[in-house]
Design an enzyme around this catalytic site. Structure first.
Site, PDB file in Angstrom:
ATOM      1  CE1 TYR A  56      -3.252  -2.821   0.212  1.00  0.00           C
ATOM      2  CE2 TYR A  56      -3.128  -2.741   2.601  1.00  0.00           C
ATOM      3  CZ  TYR A  56      -3.622  -3.318   1.451  1.00  0.00           C
ATOM      4  OH  TYR A  56      -4.474  -4.392   1.541  1.00  0.00           O
ATOM      5  CG  HIS A 123      -1.121  -8.473  -0.309  1.00  0.00           C
ATOM      6  ND1 HIS A 123      -0.581  -7.212  -0.312  1.00  0.00           N
ATOM      7  CD2 HIS A 123      -2.446  -8.296  -0.535  1.00  0.00           C
ATOM      8  CE1 HIS A 123      -1.518  -6.325  -0.516  1.00  0.00           C
ATOM      9  NE2 HIS A 123      -2.672  -6.961  -0.663  1.00  0.00           N
TER      10      HIS A 123
END
Length: 310
Positions: A56, A123
């Site tokens: 992110y 992820h």
């Protein structure tokens, strides 16, 4: 605030939780001080689960979150971060090797100013070789779990069928939780079809993006959102209908998402402290069943029709 256990982990988390992707400027530009205040506001008002990733903002979200966590007692929150998906100089990168996964955990802890991670996730496994995830990435994280660097291990993914593949191809207890996004919201509730499977395998369920990454908001989705134009259009109709009735689609979205007791928590993301408080209030309000029926009727032609098959 209501708290629910994630699977069999012992972690009892607030049913609405803080997703830190916005701290990386993923959705909109941010002022760092506002982001830090948003984290503090969340914890001060009963939210005790925070999720982030080195991906992110290409490390920015973890860095900003780390600054916020410096001022919060470690016993007040559970922290989740991820391995496998990264970025550098504006370029997205993927590396699901055991070496990189192990290195990534320690680097994340440095940025986050913590000496252990409560939940480490692989992820977005839809981008990975699933056999590598099963045979290399997850065993590396289990090794870290065995020595206490991480407490629990999970996987995140958009493609729901991948959860089933991984969970059934690793030893029982390897995967303790899954994090699914955009599959338990007003537009798509396909996650519900998998809950029996997860419970049978002792796997906890974390839901993310009740607003379908901005589609179900008055503000609208960011330009990079992968939804095709017809899907964007029908979501806009639902938003405008709610406005015409003096209602909030965001209120409806949160109340629906947190209403399923079989889902431990639902993540939202913001950099605005006032939005944190607003979402906590939304989670505490009863679901408007009549409005839900009418909005579902509007969305029905594209219901469960996402940008990627599940």
């Amino acid at each position: 605030m209501e708290y629910r256990e994630i699977g069999k982990t012992g972690m009892r988390v607030s049913r609405i939780s803080f997703g830190a992707s916005s701290l990386g400027g993923v959705f909109h530009p941010l002022r760092e001080t506002d982001g830090i205040r948003a984290v503090h506001t969340a914890v001060e008002n009963g939210i005790n689960f925070i999720d982030v990733s080195p991906y992110y903002g290409h490390l920015k979200a973890e860095t900003v979150l780390g600054k916020a966590l410096k001022d919060i007692d470690r016993s007040r929150y559970y922290l989740s971060t991820k391995v496998g998906r990264y970025g550098k100089d504006g370029v997205n990168l993927w590396d699901y090797s055991a070496r990189k996964a192990t290195e990534s955990v320690y680097r994340s802890m440095e940025r986050l100013n913590v000496d252990y991670v409560d939940l480490i996730n692989v992820h977005d496994i839809e981008f990975a070789d699933l056999d590598q995830v099963c045979g290399e990435t997850l065993p590396a994280l289990v090794d870290l779990r065995s020595c206490g660097v991480v407490r629990h291990v999970g996987i995140t993914n958009l493609t729901l069928s991948h959860f089933t593949y991984v969970i059934t191809h690793v030893p029982p207890g390897t995967v303790e939780s899954i994090l699914s996004f955009c599959h338990y919201c007003l537009l798509d509730d396909a996650l519900a079809d998998r809950l029996d499977f997860f419970e049978a395998h002792g796997v906890g369920v974390i839901n993310a993006s009740p607003f379908s990454m901005g589609l179900l908001t008055e503000r609208g989705a960011p330009e990079w959102h992968p939804a095709p134009a017809p899907l964007r259009s029908i979501c806009r109709k639902a938003v405008e209908y709610c406005l015409s009735q003096g209602k909030s689609v965001e209120q409806l979205a949160v109340a629906f998402a947190v209403g399923n007791p079989r889902i431990a928590t639902t993540l939202f993301s913001t950099t605005r402290p006032e939005a944190v408080l607003q979402n906590i209030r939304r989670a505490e309000m009863p679901l408007d069943e009549d409005l839900l029926r009418r909005v579902r009727h509007i969305l029905e032609p594209r219901f469960r029709d996402t940008w990627l098959n599940s």
